[in-house]
Scaffold this motif. Sequence first.
Motif, short mmCIF file in Angstrom:
data_model
loop_
_atom_site.label_atom_id
_atom_site.label_comp_id
_atom_site.label_asym_id
_atom_site.label_seq_id
_atom_site.Cartn_x
_atom_site.Cartn_y
_atom_site.Cartn_z
N ALA A 1 0.84 -1.19 0.00
CA ALA A 1 0.00 0.00 0.00
C ALA A 1 0.88 1.24 0.00
CB ALA A 1 -0.92 0.01 1.21
N VAL A 2 0.52 2.19 -0.85
CA VAL A 2 1.24 3.45 -0.97
C VAL A 2 0.21 4.58 -0.89
CG1 VAL A 2 2.64 4.92 -2.48
CG2 VAL A 2 3.07 2.45 -2.39
N ARG A 3 0.56 5.63 -0.18
CA ARG A 3 -0.30 6.82 -0.15
C ARG A 3 0.45 7.96 -0.82
NH1 ARG A 3 -4.76 8.50 2.43
NH2 ARG A 3 -4.84 6.52 3.55
N LEU A 4 -0.19 8.57 -1.83
CA LEU A 4 0.39 9.74 -2.48
C LEU A 4 0.08 10.96 -1.62
CD1 LEU A 4 1.83 11.01 -4.93
CD2 LEU A 4 -0.41 11.20 -6.04
N LEU A 5 1.12 11.57 -1.08
CA LEU A 5 0.95 12.69 -0.17
C LEU A 5 0.84 14.02 -0.89
CD1 LEU A 5 3.59 11.60 2.49
CD2 LEU A 5 1.14 11.12 2.46
N ARG A 6 1.62 14.16 -1.95
CA ARG A 6 1.53 15.38 -2.75
C ARG A 6 2.16 15.12 -4.11
NH1 ARG A 6 5.89 17.10 0.81
NH2 ARG A 6 7.84 17.19 -0.37
N GLY A 7 1.75 15.91 -5.08
CA GLY A 7 2.37 15.86 -6.40
C GLY A 7 1.90 14.70 -7.26
N GLU A 8 2.83 14.15 -8.02
CA GLU A 8 2.51 13.15 -9.04
C GLU A 8 3.51 12.01 -8.98
OE1 GLU A 8 1.37 13.14 -13.83
OE2 GLU A 8 2.16 14.95 -12.86
N ALA A 9 3.04 10.80 -9.27
CA ALA A 9 3.93 9.63 -9.25
C ALA A 9 3.49 8.62 -10.30
CB ALA A 9 3.94 8.99 -7.86
N TYR A 10 4.48 7.94 -10.85
CA TYR A 10 4.24 6.88 -11.85
C TYR A 10 4.58 5.54 -11.21
CZ TYR A 10 4.42 4.32 -16.27
OH TYR A 10 4.20 3.42 -17.29
N PHE A 11 3.64 4.59 -11.30
CA PHE A 11 3.79 3.30 -10.65
C PHE A 11 3.97 2.20 -11.70
CE2 PHE A 11 1.45 6.09 -7.90
CZ PHE A 11 1.97 5.84 -6.63
N SER A 12 5.05 1.45 -11.55
CA SER A 12 5.30 0.27 -12.37
C SER A 12 5.26 -0.91 -11.42
CB SER A 12 6.67 0.38 -13.06
OG SER A 12 6.90 -0.75 -13.87
N VAL A 13 4.17 -1.68 -11.46
CA VAL A 13 3.85 -2.63 -10.41
C VAL A 13 4.13 -4.06 -10.83
CG1 VAL A 13 2.01 -3.50 -8.91
CG2 VAL A 13 2.08 -1.07 -9.52
N VAL A 14 4.79 -4.79 -9.93
CA VAL A 14 4.92 -6.24 -10.08
C VAL A 14 3.62 -6.86 -9.58
CG1 VAL A 14 6.15 -8.30 -9.31
CG2 VAL A 14 7.42 -6.18 -9.79
N HIS A 15 2.87 -7.47 -10.47
CA HIS A 15 1.53 -7.94 -10.11
C HIS A 15 1.59 -9.17 -9.22
CE1 HIS A 15 -2.74 -8.35 -10.36
NE2 HIS A 15 -2.66 -9.55 -10.89
N ASP A 16 0.72 -9.19 -8.23
CA ASP A 16 0.58 -10.33 -7.32
C ASP A 16 -0.89 -10.40 -6.93
OD1 ASP A 16 0.50 -12.18 -5.28
OD2 ASP A 16 2.27 -11.42 -4.24
N ALA A 17 -1.61 -11.34 -7.53
CA ALA A 17 -3.05 -11.42 -7.29
C ALA A 17 -3.38 -11.65 -5.83
CB ALA A 17 -3.66 -12.54 -8.14
#
Length: 335
Positions: free
Chosen positions: A163-179
């Motif tokens: 879990a990640v919380r974006l606190l401010r600004g912008e972010a790009y996420f490249s996620v390793v999928h795990d169902a």
Amino acid sequence: MIRAIVRTDPLTAEDAAAEWLLRREAGHDIERDPGFVAWRDGAVEHAKAWGHATALWDLVDGPVADDPLFAALRRDALQARPQRPAWTIAAIAAAVVVGVALVAVPWIRDMFDGRSLVAPQPSSASTYASGEVPETIALADGSRVTLAANAAIAVDDQTGRRAVRLLRGEAYFSVVHDAGRPFEVAAGGRTITDLGTEFDVRLDDGAITVTLAKGAVALPPAGGSGQALLLVRPGQQVTAAPGRADRVGQADLAEALAWRKPLLDFSSTPLSEAAAAVNRYGGGRVGILDPSVAAIRISGQYRAGDPVRFARSVADAYGLKVRMAADGAAEIVAR
């Protein structure tokens, strides 16, 4: 540079609120502190404790003896001793709450210069913040997060959740999928769930914009009831703001993600050298065959990774033109 802040001894919500409150009273701008924002926005009980703390601070003369926040402040104050020079600034304001005047306690007053301040960071998450340029963070599960300039996130890396919380600004996420362990990003009161993907999230005055690059993401409706919104096509974009219906559209993906590519800054640079710099970032090639064109000196900032756009921008600015070669190169030529 990325800064990581980790606390390994989580406080109660009341204790954490007390520490942040007292740090604020010592002059620290906590609203700009990613650690504070991560803690306050990380749980409903934290937000309630903080609201309670600030209200209580203005009403310390009222009947608050049984209040848990008051108890936290009083407990800190009663544990303070002059022989503990590294004791935190909490004792200073806590003493006021328990009715001890600063003027009557010289050893506490002398500590108020802040030299013994131990900055509290009451968060069970790790907080990362970027500076003036984008920064990429490798998470423990192999996923990567690229922060835009002056952005910040909090990563829950202690509970086993992804879990990640974006606190401010912008972010790009490249996620390793795990169902079995969904990857979730919280921002602006909403939660985006990864379905095997790469996506961008921007937070702007409480509104969020989610742009899909690859795969799919799910965005549950505000309030948590109803069917989740699915983004499954690259470039699909949803903007969500409190009190308004979600807006779904199709974005120019290259434009939406342009911030991820560095800016090349040229100052009276020969066009041949500028073109060579652009070509090093891939995405195509800029070609210059005419020596007189190659010698033209250019200035300005240009986005790397898009040679055709660079060529057209330079051509427009310097009275030249672009000719697309058979091999796909964008050739800059004289008019």
